[in-house]
Design an enzyme around this catalytic site. Sequence first.
Site, short mmCIF file in Angstrom:
data_model
loop_
_atom_site.label_atom_id
_atom_site.label_comp_id
_atom_site.label_asym_id
_atom_site.label_seq_id
_atom_site.Cartn_x
_atom_site.Cartn_y
_atom_site.Cartn_z
CE LYS A 253 -3.84 1.93 2.78
NZ LYS A 253 -4.68 1.70 3.98
CB SER B 209 -8.29 0.49 5.71
OG SER B 209 -9.04 1.67 5.57
CB SER C 10 -8.11 3.46 2.92
OG SER C 10 -7.23 2.88 3.88
N1 GLN Z 1 -13.19 4.03 6.59
C1 GLN Z 1 -12.54 4.43 7.78
C2 GLN Z 1 -12.06 5.86 7.64
O1 GLN Z 1 -12.32 6.43 6.64
C3 GLN Z 1 -11.37 3.53 8.08
C4 GLN Z 1 -10.23 3.72 7.16
C5 GLN Z 1 -9.03 2.93 7.57
O2 GLN Z 1 -9.12 1.88 8.20
N2 GLN Z 1 -7.87 3.45 7.21
O3 GLN Z 1 -11.46 6.42 8.49
#
Ligand code: GLN
Length: 483
Positions: free
Chosen positions: A76, A175, A151
């Site tokens: 990532k 994410s 994400s």
């Molecule tokens: N969807 C959640 C956020 O937008 C979690 C994202 C994540 O785990 N990085 O914060």
Amino acid sequence: MHDKTLAELARGLAAGDFSSRELTTSLLARIKRHDPAINSFITVTEEQALEDADAADALRHRGEAGVLGGLPLAYKDIFCTEGVRTSAGSKMLDNFIAPYNATVVEKLRHAGTVSLGKTNMDEFAMGSSNENSYYGPVKNPWNPTLVPGGSSGGSAAAVAAGLAPAALGTDTGGSIRQPAAFCGITGLKPTYGRISRYGMIAYASSLDQAGPMARTAEDCAMLMNAMAGHDARDSTSVARNVPDYTQDLDKPLNGLKIGLPVEYFGEGLAPEVESAVREAVKVYESLGAQVIDVSLPHTRLAIPAYYVIAPAEASSNLSRYDGVRFGHRCEDPADLEDLYKRTRAEGFGDEVKRRILIGTHTLSEGFFDAYYRKAQQVRRLIRQDFLDAFTRVDVLMGPAAPTTAFELGAKADPVQMYLQDIYTIAINLAGIPGISVPAGLADNRPVGLQILGPHFGEAHLLNVAHVYQQATDWHQRRPEIKE
Ligand code: GLN
């Protein structure tokens, strides 16, 4: 070769069926052919991949290759990689070349893995659909009109499409697990502190954790062996022995006590997801497990608490992007104030700005006690819910996400997007580990079963997931991709 698991590829390399260069070359060719339609990579490090592969082949020749030697991985784009752009999906870092490797990257390189490149993600890991990336959305390999989740959507899509046998993601509120569920792969969010966060671009530091995304629990276990452990450069990493995560994968599950949180099967859960999860639980019963209902009474407070705590930490972490030391800088600033303002206005996307505004507000004088302190108190209660449940059961099971993958553009309202994390976010607030495993297809869209365990219980979670994968074939289903 692109259909094989890491474990199968490791055996092939050890047996001399193919070299790491052959494997790497074939994956690079697949990325060239298929990624323009999927957009799962931000940067492909072709030259480095081939150099890594040759080095791994040379080691193997000398009889010095480890288990992971020669296996290609994708990262990532939130993990710093020396000499390679590390963008965090943001225009702010579009020109940022990391001067060092994140600890996990360093460890995996030391284990002899090959780096294919950096995968697409929601900007600064804020999002659940990968639509918040400066580099454009990622398409779900199962159906290009659907999101891959976020994400870590680029990592999930790359693995699902057979562009990389495994990838690294990060999970602050879901994410790793939600995109793994949407793309039909296996993703583990380890216990907070199990893996060093050094060199991982910070979103919400008390929640962020790196983890493996792969086809199987066995592959995740192989990667965990190299990733986990204390790091003197991350004071929140825990000095605790790292077990061999592959050792107990096959342990039978008779007598396993599974708790089903009643709050995870209520309103908002799509019926096709619920029925796939209940089918999976039946498979566990047939393997000798016992199922009981449990309650996590503070579940409904998890999203509100998270959306105070995470933006607060983000507003602090992201204050470093000011146009002075690295990253984007606006043209011809009139003075320092103008430099800050225009740099940040130009460099950040809308969702990131929204979070900075919320976080700055909740941390400001007069609001801190009402919001931030209160959210931390709620967090404590959420953690206690899990600790109480684990006195009665060994693991908890439920859906990883309330729906299967949705259409691109379907969730324009940020609150609708935040509700995607309803089953994943509490886990980060509590710091416990969770894994999502493929457990069905509904209308050709993968469904993820989420399994949760107590702090540092990831070896057991991997065992519970692996035994299920020996009894089912959902993890072997692949999206149809025209060659
Ligand atoms: N969807 C959640 C956020 O937008 C979690 C994202 C994540 O785990 N990085 O914060």
